[in-house]
Design an enzyme around this catalytic site. Structure first.
Site, mmCIF file in Angstrom:
data_model
loop_
_atom_site.group_PDB
_atom_site.id
_atom_site.type_symbol
_atom_site.label_atom_id
_atom_site.label_comp_id
_atom_site.label_asym_id
_atom_site.label_seq_id
_atom_site.Cartn_x
_atom_site.Cartn_y
_atom_site.Cartn_z
ATOM 1 N N SER A 22 0.829 -1.215 0.000
ATOM 2 C CA SER A 22 0.000 0.000 0.000
ATOM 3 C C SER A 22 0.860 1.260 0.000
ATOM 4 O O SER A 22 0.346 2.365 -0.046
ATOM 5 C CB SER A 22 -0.942 0.008 1.216
ATOM 6 O OG SER A 22 -0.211 -0.165 2.414
ATOM 7 N N ASN A 108 -2.433 -1.960 13.383
ATOM 8 C CA ASN A 108 -3.882 -1.725 13.311
ATOM 9 C C ASN A 108 -4.294 -0.432 14.010
ATOM 10 O O ASN A 108 -5.062 0.358 13.465
ATOM 11 C CB ASN A 108 -4.650 -2.918 13.899
ATOM 12 C CG ASN A 108 -4.397 -4.185 13.100
ATOM 13 O OD1 ASN A 108 -3.796 -4.122 12.022
ATOM 14 N ND2 ASN A 108 -4.838 -5.316 13.617
ATOM 15 N N THR A 153 -39.295 27.618 -11.319
ATOM 16 C CA THR A 153 -39.622 26.290 -10.784
ATOM 17 C C THR A 153 -39.891 25.439 -12.016
ATOM 18 O O THR A 153 -40.425 25.943 -13.013
ATOM 19 C CB THR A 153 -40.861 26.297 -9.868
ATOM 20 O OG1 THR A 153 -42.001 26.678 -10.634
ATOM 21 C CG2 THR A 153 -40.708 27.272 -8.693
ATOM 22 N N HIS A 154 -39.498 24.175 -11.959
ATOM 23 C CA HIS A 154 -39.610 23.282 -13.134
ATOM 24 C C HIS A 154 -38.875 23.859 -14.346
ATOM 25 O O HIS A 154 -39.223 23.546 -15.487
ATOM 26 C CB HIS A 154 -41.070 23.029 -13.503
ATOM 27 C CG HIS A 154 -41.954 22.735 -12.340
ATOM 28 N ND1 HIS A 154 -42.184 21.472 -11.863
ATOM 29 C CD2 HIS A 154 -42.650 23.574 -11.515
ATOM 30 C CE1 HIS A 154 -42.996 21.532 -10.818
ATOM 31 N NE2 HIS A 154 -43.282 22.794 -10.584
ATOM 32 N N SER A 275 -13.450 25.605 -28.939
ATOM 33 C CA SER A 275 -13.671 24.362 -29.674
ATOM 34 C C SER A 275 -12.607 24.257 -30.756
ATOM 35 O O SER A 275 -12.203 25.258 -31.336
ATOM 36 C CB SER A 275 -15.061 24.382 -30.293
ATOM 37 O OG SER A 275 -15.112 23.536 -31.433
ATOM 38 N N LYS A 281 -17.096 29.167 -30.670
ATOM 39 C CA LYS A 281 -17.533 28.632 -29.389
ATOM 40 C C LYS A 281 -16.755 29.157 -28.194
ATOM 41 O O LYS A 281 -15.554 29.337 -28.233
ATOM 42 C CB LYS A 281 -17.405 27.099 -29.399
ATOM 43 C CG LYS A 281 -18.353 26.433 -30.362
ATOM 44 C CD LYS A 281 -19.731 26.264 -29.774
ATOM 45 C CE LYS A 281 -19.633 25.150 -28.800
ATOM 46 N NZ LYS A 281 -20.807 24.510 -28.410
ATOM 47 N N ASN A 283 -16.920 27.754 -24.398
ATOM 48 C CA ASN A 283 -17.578 26.670 -23.659
ATOM 49 C C ASN A 283 -17.324 26.747 -22.151
ATOM 50 O O ASN A 283 -16.255 27.169 -21.720
ATOM 51 C CB ASN A 283 -17.083 25.318 -24.178
ATOM 52 C CG ASN A 283 -17.570 25.033 -25.584
ATOM 53 O OD1 ASN A 283 -18.642 25.502 -25.985
ATOM 54 N ND2 ASN A 283 -16.790 24.279 -26.344
ATOM 55 N N GLU A 288 -18.688 22.167 -16.362
ATOM 56 C CA GLU A 288 -19.092 20.810 -16.743
ATOM 57 C C GLU A 288 -18.219 19.769 -16.034
ATOM 58 O O GLU A 288 -18.700 18.718 -15.608
ATOM 59 C CB GLU A 288 -18.991 20.638 -18.251
ATOM 60 C CG GLU A 288 -20.000 21.487 -19.001
ATOM 61 C CD GLU A 288 -19.668 21.592 -20.476
ATOM 62 O OE1 GLU A 288 -19.992 20.670 -21.230
ATOM 63 O OE2 GLU A 288 -19.067 22.601 -20.875
ATOM 64 N N TYR A 315 -10.055 -5.779 13.033
ATOM 65 C CA TYR A 315 -9.390 -5.323 11.804
ATOM 66 C C TYR A 315 -9.401 -6.401 10.726
ATOM 67 O O TYR A 315 -9.215 -7.583 11.001
ATOM 68 C CB TYR A 315 -7.935 -4.909 12.098
ATOM 69 C CG TYR A 315 -7.196 -4.487 10.831
ATOM 70 C CD1 TYR A 315 -7.293 -3.191 10.370
ATOM 71 C CD2 TYR A 315 -6.470 -5.420 10.074
ATOM 72 C CE1 TYR A 315 -6.668 -2.804 9.181
ATOM 73 C CE2 TYR A 315 -5.839 -5.048 8.897
ATOM 74 C CZ TYR A 315 -5.947 -3.736 8.452
ATOM 75 O OH TYR A 315 -5.335 -3.362 7.288
ATOM 76 N N GLN A 320 -7.793 -1.447 4.234
ATOM 77 C CA GLN A 320 -6.774 -0.728 3.468
ATOM 78 C C GLN A 320 -7.409 -0.008 2.270
ATOM 79 O O GLN A 320 -6.853 0.950 1.741
ATOM 80 C CB GLN A 320 -5.711 -1.725 2.985
ATOM 81 C CG GLN A 320 -4.577 -1.114 2.196
ATOM 82 C CD GLN A 320 -3.406 -2.072 2.068
ATOM 83 O OE1 GLN A 320 -2.718 -2.326 3.044
ATOM 84 N NE2 GLN A 320 -3.184 -2.618 0.883
ATOM 85 N N LYS A 323 -8.280 4.083 1.650
ATOM 86 C CA LYS A 323 -7.356 5.188 1.368
ATOM 87 C C LYS A 323 -7.497 5.817 -0.002
ATOM 88 O O LYS A 323 -7.640 7.042 -0.115
ATOM 89 C CB LYS A 323 -5.914 4.726 1.597
ATOM 90 C CG LYS A 323 -5.660 4.540 3.076
ATOM 91 C CD LYS A 323 -4.359 3.928 3.411
ATOM 92 C CE LYS A 323 -4.385 3.483 4.845
ATOM 93 N NZ LYS A 323 -5.387 2.402 5.112
HETATM 94 N N1 ARG Z 1 -1.687 -1.020 5.119
HETATM 95 C C1 ARG Z 1 -2.551 -1.449 6.166
HETATM 96 C C2 ARG Z 1 -3.886 -0.703 6.111
HETATM 97 O O1 ARG Z 1 -3.965 0.280 5.459
HETATM 98 C C3 ARG Z 1 -1.888 -1.208 7.484
HETATM 99 C C4 ARG Z 1 -2.401 -2.065 8.573
HETATM 100 C C5 ARG Z 1 -1.919 -3.453 8.383
HETATM 101 N N2 ARG Z 1 -2.331 -4.302 9.446
HETATM 102 C C6 ARG Z 1 -2.320 -5.600 9.321
HETATM 103 N N3 ARG Z 1 -2.745 -6.285 10.340
HETATM 104 N N4 ARG Z 1 -1.904 -6.204 8.240
HETATM 105 O O2 ARG Z 1 -4.860 -1.091 6.708
#
Ligand code: ARG
Length: 457
Positions: A22, A108, A153-154, A275, A281, A283, A288, A315, A320, A323
């Site tokens: 990660s 964890n 409205t509408h 464009s 144009k 735009n 958008e 956990y 993970q 993120k």
């Molecule tokens: N990269 C892990 C996460 O984002 C870190 C925690 C890992 N913990 C584990 N017991 N493998 O959750």
């Protein structure tokens, strides 16, 4: 080096490593991770779990890693995740004592703490950007108080409104968004550190020390929940989703109102695009794109809700997956809030076109009906009389303000000369003086109220 290889006979396969890693995205947590580790080791020293000297050596090592990453001298790469990277780097710098950092801690509670620190800072930034957008809207409202524009409205012309009232409406939405982030910041500022892997720790730690150092308001009260709770990520994504619901409405209005068909506002060249084939144009690509990015933010919200569903206590590695959606959402949110603040600041207004349009479509018919009702006619009858007048106008190709007193009186003898004034566009907008209404005075009071409420944040 892996933090856990002791139990294994053989190394993990290269593809398993690549799949499991990660660091490529959680390196973004480096500040939070090192800050939390410094707090943790300081606590270990104060609680005599490590000697003061060991703790200081580790803290100094961590500080040097922080400084080097900050200065761009140390590349964050070559480990499973940010936690492993920092620990490996620490041991490389301070030697064997570095291996004591992880006493009374698990990745964890470490990652749960890192995420809270990171999300908390992100909330602060989101709140700043929302405040800037609201301030821009309030500034435009102040400038345009008294400009009359069509209210829909509408998407059919309904009644004339005040331009300031229009901008105030969006300020109200973004103020609610601001309050949602404010409330979330309070709710999520709880420290999981000290929960260890899931069950807590047998070490005699003092969580109050780390809580104070990391500026959390409270410490978590259940270790199983603390290591596996990502509600705050889901809440952030929900708050961001509502910001995008509001931004995308504002985008849609901007696109419509700046079109040739409406022609009420202009986006300056600096925030427009052209464009490749049609030379004429201009735009509204930025609007958008902001509207379009709403889709990915909603997608991330659905993603996290699905990820956290049904995972057994406590956990699991599924977490993970909190993120990438989070990082992408905050980046999208920050970019869109800042670019839209610039759009709002630079919009220009076609005051006459807005005013003319506001009077079209028999938009003052409600004022005619109210006129009759104020003189004793039941509103339902007044509505019918006015409806017939509108039909008359359509047949004769006239507008309500262009009718003569005789024409009004042919519809009902209740009409007197003052109807000719009542039926004008400006009188209609200025007549709605109820709190939050379209009169200039009400719109100015709306601005004052927004300013007052904004001060809380
Ligand atoms: N990269 C892990 C996460 O984002 C870190 C925690 C890992 N913990 C584990 N017991 N493998 O959750």
């Amino acid at each position: 080096m892996k933090l856990w290889e002791g139990r294994f006979d053989a190394p993990t396969a290269a593809d398993a490593d690549a799949f499991n890693e990660s660091l490529s995205f959680d390196k973004q947590l480096w500040r939070a991770d090192i800050t939390a580790s410094i707090a943790h080791v300081t606590m270990l020293g104060k609680c005599a779990i490590l000697t003061e000297e060991e703790a200081e050596t580790i803290a100094a090592g961590l500080r040097s890693i922080y400084a080097e990453i900050e200065a761009g001298k140390l590349a964050v790469e070559g480990a499973e995740d940010i936690h492993s990277f920092v620990e490996n780097e620490l041991v490389a710098r301070v030697g064997q004592v570095g291996k004591k950092l992880h006493t009374a801690r698990s990745r964890n509670d470490q990652v749960a703490t890192d995420m809270r620190l990171y999300v908390r800072a992100s909330i602060d930034r989101a709140m700043e950007l929302l405040k800037e957008l609201i301030s821009a809207l309030i500034a435009r409202a102040k400038e345009t108080a008294g400009y009359v524009m069509p209210g829909f409205t509408h998407l059919r012309k309904a009644q004339p409104i005040n331009c300031a009232q229009y901008f105030n409406a969006y300020s109200e939405m973004f103020l609610r968004d601001l309050d949602r982030f404010f409330a979330l910041r309070k709710r999520m500022n709880v420290m999981p550190l000290g929960s260890a892997a899931l069950a807590g720790t047998s070490w005699n730690i003092d969580r109050e020390i780390t809580r104070t150092l990391l500026e959390f308001d409270e410490i978590s009260q259940n270790s199983l929940d603390a290591v596996s709770d990502r509600d705050f990520v889901a809440e952030y994504l929900f708050n961001a989703s509502l910001v995008f619901a509001h931004l995308s409405r504002l985008c849609e209005d901007t696109i419509l109102y700046t079109s040739e068909e409406f022609g009420y506002w202009n986006i300056p060249d600096a925030y427009s695009t052209g464009s490749s084939i049609m030379p004429q144009k201009k735009n509204p690509d930025i609007c958008e794109l902001v509207r379009g990015k709403t889709g990915r933010v909603y997608g991330h919200l659905m993603g996290i809700l699905t990820t956290i569903k049904g995972i057994p206590l406590a956990y699991n590695k599924d977490l993970q997956e909190d993120k990438e959606p989070f990082f992408d959402t905050e980046k999208t949110l920050f970019n869109c809030l800042s670019i839209y603040t610039a759009i709002i600041q630079t919009l220009t207004f076609n005051v006459n076109a807005m005013f003319e349009a506001a009077g079209g479509g028999y938009a003052t018919a409600t004022d005619v009906a109210d006129y009759l009702a104020r003189r004793g006619m039941p509103f339902r009858d007044a509505h019918a009389v006015t409806g017939r007048l509108v039909r008359y106008c359509i047949e004769q190709n006239k507008t309500l303000p262009s009718l003569t007193l005789e024409e009004f009186r042919a519809a009902s003898p209740v009409f007197e000369a003052d109807i000719l004034q009542t039926v004008t566009t400006r009188a209609s907008a200025e007549g709605r003086n109820s709190v939050g209404g379209s009169s200039t005075a009400a719109a100015r009071a709306g601005i004052a109220s927004l300013r007052r409420r904004l001060k809380k944040y």
